[in-house]
Design a protein around this motif. Structure first.
Motif, PDB file in Angstrom:
ATOM      1  N   UNK A   1       5.363  -8.448   1.559  1.00 22.43           N
ATOM      2  CA  UNK A   1       4.547  -7.238   1.595  1.00 22.43           C
ATOM      3  C   UNK A   1       5.050  -6.387   2.757  1.00 22.43           C
ATOM      4  N   UNK A   2       5.583  -5.221   2.425  1.00 23.31           N
ATOM      5  CA  UNK A   2       6.181  -4.369   3.444  1.00 23.31           C
ATOM      6  C   UNK A   2       5.222  -3.444   4.161  1.00 23.31           C
ATOM      7  N   UNK A   3       3.916  -3.616   3.938  1.00 20.92           N
ATOM      8  CA  UNK A   3       2.939  -2.765   4.614  1.00 20.92           C
ATOM      9  C   UNK A   3       3.041  -2.964   6.127  1.00 20.92           C
ATOM     10  N   UNK A   4       3.220  -1.865   6.849  1.00 19.83           N
ATOM     11  CA  UNK A   4       3.328  -1.933   8.303  1.00 19.83           C
ATOM     12  C   UNK A   4       4.743  -2.080   8.806  1.00 19.83           C
ATOM     13  N   UNK A   5       5.690  -2.352   7.899  1.00 19.69           N
ATOM     14  CA  UNK A   5       7.088  -2.477   8.316  1.00 19.69           C
ATOM     15  C   UNK A   5       7.977  -1.549   7.477  1.00 19.69           C
ATOM     16  N   UNK A   6       8.043  -1.777   6.186  1.00 17.22           N
ATOM     17  CA  UNK A   6       8.825  -0.909   5.304  1.00 17.22           C
ATOM     18  C   UNK A   6       7.990   0.253   4.780  1.00 17.22           C
ATOM     19  N   UNK A   7       6.677   0.040   4.702  1.00 18.32           N
ATOM     20  CA  UNK A   7       5.731   1.076   4.275  1.00 18.32           C
ATOM     21  C   UNK A   7       4.666   1.171   5.346  1.00 18.32           C
ATOM     22  N   UNK A   8       4.550   2.316   5.976  1.00 18.57           N
ATOM     23  CA  UNK A   8       3.650   2.423   7.119  1.00 18.57           C
ATOM     24  C   UNK A   8       2.184   2.445   6.730  1.00 18.57           C
ATOM     25  N   UNK A   9       1.881   2.896   5.516  1.00 18.01           N
ATOM     26  CA  UNK A   9       0.489   2.929   5.062  1.00 18.01           C
ATOM     27  C   UNK A   9       0.457   2.645   3.583  1.00 18.01           C
ATOM     28  N   UNK A  10      -0.404   1.715   3.171  1.00 22.42           N
ATOM     29  CA  UNK A  10      -0.488   1.348   1.758  1.00 22.42           C
ATOM     30  C   UNK A  10      -1.052   2.512   0.952  1.00 22.42           C
ATOM     31  N   UNK A  11      -0.492   2.816  -0.231  1.00 21.77           N
ATOM     32  CA  UNK A  11      -0.998   3.909  -1.060  1.00 21.77           C
ATOM     33  C   UNK A  11      -2.404   3.610  -1.561  1.00 21.77           C
ATOM     34  N   UNK A  12      -3.224   4.664  -1.671  1.00 22.15           N
ATOM     35  CA  UNK A  12      -4.585   4.488  -2.158  1.00 22.15           C
ATOM     36  C   UNK A  12      -4.592   4.596  -3.684  1.00 22.15           C
ATOM     37  N   UNK A  13      -5.281   3.662  -4.316  1.00 16.93           N
ATOM     38  CA  UNK A  13      -5.345   3.652  -5.768  1.00 16.93           C
ATOM     39  C   UNK A  13      -6.762   3.361  -6.224  1.00 16.93           C
ATOM     40  N   UNK A  14      -7.025   3.700  -7.485  1.00 17.52           N
ATOM     41  CA  UNK A  14      -8.293   3.367  -8.094  1.00 17.52           C
ATOM     42  C   UNK A  14      -8.454   1.841  -8.137  1.00 17.52           C
ATOM     43  N   UNK A  15      -9.657   1.355  -7.783  1.00 12.86           N
ATOM     44  CA  UNK A  15      -9.873  -0.088  -7.681  1.00 12.86           C
ATOM     45  C   UNK A  15      -9.584  -0.812  -8.993  1.00 12.86           C
ATOM     46  N   UNK A  16     -10.091  -0.273 -10.101  1.00 17.57           N
ATOM     47  CA  UNK A  16      -9.879  -0.910 -11.403  1.00 17.57           C
ATOM     48  C   UNK A  16      -8.399  -0.910 -11.756  1.00 17.57           C
TER      49      UNK A  16
ATOM     50  N   UNK B   1       4.869  -6.230 -15.346  1.00 19.22           N
ATOM     51  CA  UNK B   1       5.141  -4.871 -14.902  1.00 19.22           C
ATOM     52  C   UNK B   1       5.816  -4.908 -13.532  1.00 19.22           C
ATOM     53  N   UNK B   2       6.266  -3.743 -13.089  1.00 17.05           N
ATOM     54  CA  UNK B   2       6.901  -3.664 -11.777  1.00 17.05           C
ATOM     55  C   UNK B   2       5.893  -4.029 -10.691  1.00 17.05           C
ATOM     56  N   UNK B   3       6.365  -4.629  -9.600  1.00 22.92           N
ATOM     57  CA  UNK B   3       5.456  -5.026  -8.514  1.00 22.92           C
ATOM     58  C   UNK B   3       4.865  -3.809  -7.814  1.00 22.92           C
ATOM     59  N   UNK B   4       3.894  -4.060  -6.956  1.00 23.72           N
ATOM     60  CA  UNK B   4       3.290  -2.982  -6.185  1.00 23.72           C
ATOM     61  C   UNK B   4       4.336  -2.290  -5.319  1.00 23.72           C
ATOM     62  N   UNK B   5       4.068  -1.035  -4.970  1.00 26.05           N
ATOM     63  CA  UNK B   5       5.009  -0.252  -4.173  1.00 26.05           C
ATOM     64  C   UNK B   5       5.239  -0.846  -2.794  1.00 26.05           C
ATOM     65  N   UNK B   6       4.354  -1.730  -2.387  1.00 26.56           N
ATOM     66  CA  UNK B   6       4.492  -2.331  -1.055  1.00 26.56           C
ATOM     67  C   UNK B   6       5.218  -3.677  -1.085  1.00 26.56           C
ATOM     68  N   UNK B   7       5.573  -4.153  -2.275  1.00 28.86           N
ATOM     69  CA  UNK B   7       6.268  -5.440  -2.396  1.00 28.86           C
ATOM     70  C   UNK B   7       7.777  -5.225  -2.473  1.00 28.86           C
ATOM     71  N   UNK B   8       8.526  -6.040  -1.724  1.00 25.75           N
ATOM     72  CA  UNK B   8       9.984  -5.915  -1.671  1.00 25.75           C
ATOM     73  C   UNK B   8      10.622  -7.289  -1.794  1.00 25.75           C
ATOM     74  N   UNK B   9      11.881  -7.293  -2.241  1.00 22.54           N
ATOM     75  CA  UNK B   9      12.661  -8.529  -2.264  1.00 22.54           C
ATOM     76  C   UNK B   9      13.965  -8.271  -1.517  1.00 22.54           C
ATOM     77  N   UNK B  10      14.231  -9.061  -0.476  1.00 19.69           N
ATOM     78  CA  UNK B  10      15.427  -8.900   0.364  1.00 19.69           C
ATOM     79  C   UNK B  10      15.890 -10.269   0.838  1.00 19.69           C
ATOM     80  N   UNK B  11      17.037 -10.267   1.518  1.00 19.09           N
ATOM     81  CA  UNK B  11      17.566 -11.503   2.081  1.00 19.09           C
ATOM     82  C   UNK B  11      17.290 -11.540   3.593  1.00 19.09           C
ATOM     83  N   UNK B  12      16.883 -12.702   4.081  1.00 24.72           N
ATOM     84  CA  UNK B  12      16.661 -12.885   5.518  1.00 24.72           C
ATOM     85  C   UNK B  12      18.025 -13.016   6.199  1.00 24.72           C
TER      86      UNK B  12
END
Length: 253
Positions: free
Chosen positions: A100-115, A129-140
Motif C-alpha cells: 500500500x503506497x499511501x504516504x509514500x508513493x501516494x501522499x493522500x488516498x483518493x476519496x471514493x463512495x463507500x459502496x 479487476x485492477x487493484x486500488x490506485x494505492x496498491x503497487x507491485x515492485x522489487x525490494x
C-alpha cells in the motif's frame, strides 16, 4: 334417524383430519424454490470463504502496468502470499512484493463512495479487476540500514558497496537514469521496478515526504506464484543479484 346418521358420517368423512391435507397445503414449498435457495446460500458461503482466504492467506492480484516487465506482464494474475511476513520474517532484498503506497508513493488516498469502494475492493481481492490506485507491485532493492547508490563507473546500482548484476531488468534498460545515494531508514524499504524506464518507484519520490521509502508494515505480501496465463503458470523466478550483498557495516575482504 337413519338419514341423520348417514349425513353425520358423510360430514365427518369429508372433513380433513387436523394436520393432514390442510397442514400439508400450508407448509409445502416447491422443490425448485428450495433448490434455488440452497444454491444461493452455498454460493454466498463459498464467496465469503474465498474472500476470507484472500484477505488473510493468498490473494490474486491483477498486474495493471508494465513497470515490472519482463518478470510480470500487463494482465498477469499473480498470487500474493500474505503469510510470508506474518511470523517475524521481513521483506528481503530481491523480493517482489505488493504494498500500500499511501504516504509514500501516494501522499493522500483518493476519496471514493463507500459502496463503490467495498465492491471494487472485493473484486480486486479476487483478482477480477485492477487493484486500488494505492496498491503497487515492485522489487525490494534496499532494506533498513542499506546504502543504495546509483550508479558506479559501469552504471550499476550498488547496495552496501556491492554492485548488482540485475538479471531481471527489462532488455535495453539502464539500471537507472536517475542518480541517487540514499541510506534506507530502519523499518522501511527502497523499491524499484524491473522495467526501470517505465516505472514510477522510490526514485520518483526522493524529494517528497518519506523520501520514497515504503514502511515495512505497508507490505501486503510477497508475490510467490504466477496464476495466469496458463502458459506462465508456476513460481516466480528467483534472482541471485543480491547474493554478494553484505549487511550494513560488514567489512569487505
Amino acid at each position: 334417524m337413519d338419514t341423520e346418521a348417514q349425513h353425520t358420517e358423510r360430514d365427518r368423512s369429508s372433513t380433513p383430519e387436523e394436520g393432514q391435507e390442510e397442514g400439508s397445503r400450508s407448509t409445502h414449498v416447491p422443490a425448485t424454490t428450495m433448490s434455488w435457495a440452497r444454491a444461493v446460500l452455498l454460493g454466498a458461503g463459498a464467496t465469503v470463504a474465498l474472500l476470507l482466504f484472500s484477505a488473510f492467506v493468498l490473494q490474486p492480484f491483477l498486474i495493471p502496468s508494465g513497470s515490472m516487465e519482463p518478470t510480470l506482464r500487463v494482465g498477469d494474475r499473480v498470487l500474493v502470499n500474505k503469510l510470508a511476513y506474518r511470523f517475524g520474517s521481513e521483506p528481503g532484498r530481491g523480493d517482489v512484493v505488493v504494498f500500500d503506497g499511501t504516504g509514500s508513493f501516494v501522499q493522500e488516498a483518493p476519496r471514493e463512495n463507500t459502496v463503490t469502494t467495498l465492491l471494487s475492493g472485493a473484486a480486486a481481492s479476487l483478482g477480477l479487476t485492477e487493484p486500488a490506485e494505492t496498491d503497487f507491485v515492485k522489487r525490494v532493492v534496499g532494506v533498513g540500514g542499506d546504502r543504495v547508490v546509483c550508479c558506479d563507473k559501469r552504471g550499476r546500482v550498488e547496495v552496501n558497496g556491492t554492485a548488482l548484476d540485475e538479471d531481471y531488468l527489462h532488455p535495453g534498460d539502464d539500471p537507472s537514469a536517475v542518480a541517487f545515494d540514499i541510506v534506507v531508514p530502519a523499518g522501511t524499504l527502497w523499491m524499484m521496478g524491473d522495467h526501470r524506464s517505465n516505472s514510477r518507484d522510490s526514485r520518483d519520490h526522493l524529494g517528497q515526504p518519506g523520501g520514497g521509502m515504503v514502511p515495512v508494515d505497508r507490505v501486503v505480501g510477497r508475490v510467490d506464484w504466477l496464476g495466469w496465463p496458463l502458459g506462465r503458470l508456476g513460481s516466480l523466478p528467483g534472482t541471485g543479484a543480491f547474493a554478494g550483498v553484505r549487511p550494513t557495516g560488514a567489512a569487505h575482504g
